[in-house]
Each structure stands twice: as C-alpha cells, then as structure tokens.
Scaffold this motif. Structure first.
Motif, PDB file in Angstrom:
ATOM      1  N   LEU A 149       7.903  58.181 -68.864  1.00 38.52           N
ATOM      2  CA  LEU A 149       6.937  59.180 -69.347  1.00 38.52           C
ATOM      3  C   LEU A 149       6.764  60.306 -68.333  1.00 38.52           C
ATOM      4  O   LEU A 149       6.675  61.478 -68.718  1.00 38.52           O
ATOM      5  N   THR A 150       6.718  59.969 -67.064  1.00 41.09           N
ATOM      6  CA  THR A 150       6.625  61.006 -66.029  1.00 41.09           C
ATOM      7  C   THR A 150       7.819  61.940 -66.119  1.00 41.09           C
ATOM      8  O   THR A 150       7.672  63.164 -66.124  1.00 41.09           O
ATOM      9  N   VAL A 155      10.269  66.951 -67.065  1.00 39.34           N
ATOM     10  CA  VAL A 155      11.524  67.664 -67.327  1.00 39.34           C
ATOM     11  C   VAL A 155      11.522  68.333 -68.696  1.00 39.34           C
ATOM     12  O   VAL A 155      11.662  69.551 -68.818  1.00 39.34           O
ATOM     13  N   PHE A 156      11.341  67.549 -69.747  1.00 37.00           N
ATOM     14  CA  PHE A 156      11.482  68.103 -71.088  1.00 37.00           C
ATOM     15  C   PHE A 156      10.300  68.977 -71.507  1.00 37.00           C
ATOM     16  O   PHE A 156      10.483  70.086 -71.987  1.00 37.00           O
ATOM     17  N   GLN A 196      -0.160  69.374 -70.297  1.00 38.76           N
ATOM     18  CA  GLN A 196       1.048  68.554 -70.198  1.00 38.76           C
ATOM     19  C   GLN A 196       1.243  68.029 -68.772  1.00 38.76           C
ATOM     20  O   GLN A 196       1.655  66.884 -68.575  1.00 38.76           O
ATOM     21  N   LEU A 197       0.946  68.860 -67.785  1.00 35.85           N
ATOM     22  CA  LEU A 197       1.060  68.442 -66.387  1.00 35.85           C
ATOM     23  C   LEU A 197       0.103  67.292 -66.086  1.00 35.85           C
ATOM     24  O   LEU A 197       0.446  66.369 -65.342  1.00 35.85           O
ATOM     25  N   ALA A 198      -1.089  67.327 -66.659  1.00 38.47           N
ATOM     26  CA  ALA A 198      -2.066  66.261 -66.440  1.00 38.47           C
ATOM     27  C   ALA A 198      -1.531  64.920 -66.946  1.00 38.47           C
ATOM     28  O   ALA A 198      -1.734  63.877 -66.311  1.00 38.47           O
ATOM     29  N   SER A 236      -0.764  61.730 -64.486  1.00 36.52           N
ATOM     30  CA  SER A 236      -1.351  60.395 -64.653  1.00 36.52           C
ATOM     31  C   SER A 236      -0.262  59.339 -64.817  1.00 36.52           C
ATOM     32  O   SER A 236      -0.399  58.226 -64.303  1.00 36.52           O
ATOM     33  N   ALA A 237       0.834  59.675 -65.507  1.00 38.67           N
ATOM     34  CA  ALA A 237       1.950  58.723 -65.619  1.00 38.67           C
ATOM     35  C   ALA A 237       2.561  58.453 -64.244  1.00 38.67           C
ATOM     36  O   ALA A 237       2.943  57.316 -63.933  1.00 38.67           O
TER      37      ALA A 237
END
Length: 197
Positions: free
Chosen positions: A21-22, A27-28, A54-56, A60-61
């Motif tokens: 998930l990270t 990346v995507f 999205q960065l958050a 968290s992942a």
C-alpha cells in the motif's frame, strides 16, 4: 488495492500488505496520477490538498509497515518519523485549505451548531494546523494526534454522513465518506505511533 488491504488483516501478511500500500500510494497515486496534476495545477492550492490526502494514506501505511516488520530498530524509528512528518505537513495543508476554500468548507458545517458555519470552518482549520505543528515539533504530539483523529471522525458523522443519507445515489458522497474513513484511520495510526515515543 483490495488484495493489499486484505493482506493487512492477517498477521502473516500484514507487513507485505502495508509495504504494498505504501508503494502503491507513493508511486502510482502520488507520482504517476497526481504528478501530472501538480505540473498542470501547481498554482492551485486544491492540488496540494488533494495530494496531501493521498500522501497521508501513504504515510500511515509506511508507519504500519515500519512498526510490524522485522527491519531493525534504527530503520523502524526513521521510517516511522518520516511517516509522522509527512502526515504533519498534510494536516497543515488541510488547515490552510479550510481558509482558502472557506466558501466550500463552511456549507459542510451543520447549520444547527452554535456560532455559525464560518466560525467552525475557521476553528477546524486552526485545529488542523495546530495538530500538524504538534506532530512536527513533538509538542503535545500524542494529544494532537488523538484530537485530530476525533475531529476527522466527527466530519464523517456531522458532514459526510448527512450528505450520504440525503443523496445515497451520489458517487461523490460515497467517495468522500470512504476518504474520510480512510483519513480517520490514517490519523489513528499516527496517534498510535506517538504512544511509543
């Protein structure tokens, strides 16, 4: 995304799922999808707010991966700190968006709350910025993380929930509710990681 999200639910595959998930979000989503939006909309604050959401999730992942994988104490600390710092910046960006887009923020506040919609739009904006500063500086960081989690969750109950009930056929309402739930979880991950400090 479904496979990696499911992988997080089982202890044996949780580290793999969190890493996937990270990577996916970093990346995507951030680079490939939002990278082109950043190039075309770099002067629009909303671009940064969307990227921060999205960065958050990626941050968290990353924290989940760092805390459950067997990567060594020093790397765990560095990756967890990186995730927290990224999340703190995201929180400050969301706070700024409350002020820049007050015309969109205020109508989301229930009219029955005392002091008016603009007042609560400003209060939540300040709270986002204060939480971000707390997480970034380490000053009352755990409390900031907990209160931020509660605030984001309350948006689901007070803003997203009523919108979804009023128009359950709206894809936008479902998407916003799902994003709110995901960001609540992300804030919870950050708050929980601060318990070990």
């Amino acid at each position: 995304m479904v496979v990696t999200a499911a992988a997080i639910e089982w202890r044996r595959t949780a580290a793999w799922g969190a890493a996937a998930l990270t990577g996916y979000y970093a990346v995507f989503v951030l680079l490939l999808m939002n990278g082109r939006l950043l190039v075309s909309g770099y002067a629009v604050y909303g671009t940064y707010e969307n990227i921060a959401m999205q960065l958050a999730l990626a941050a968290s992942a990353l924290i989940v991966y760092a805390t459950i994988s067997q990567i060594g104490r020093a790397l765990t600390v560095r990756l967890t700190r990186l995730g927290r710092m990224a999340f703190g910046v995201c929180s400050m960006i969301w706070g700024g968006a409350h002020f820049i887009y007050m015309n969109l923020t205020a109508p989301l506040v229930p009219k029955w709350l005392p002091s008016g919609q603009v007042f609560w739009g400003c209060v939540t904006g300040v709270c986002f910025i204060a939480a971000g500063l707390g997480i970034l500086t380490g000053i009352q960081a755990r409390l900031a993380g907990i209160l931020l989690t509660v605030m984001i969750a309350s948006f689901g109950l007070l803003a997203n929930g009523p919108m979804l009930v009023a128009d359950p056929s709206s894809h936008f309402n479902w998407t916003e509710s799902a994003l709110n739930l995901a960001l609540t979880g992300a804030a919870w991950v950050v708050a929980d990681s601060l318990a070990q400090c």
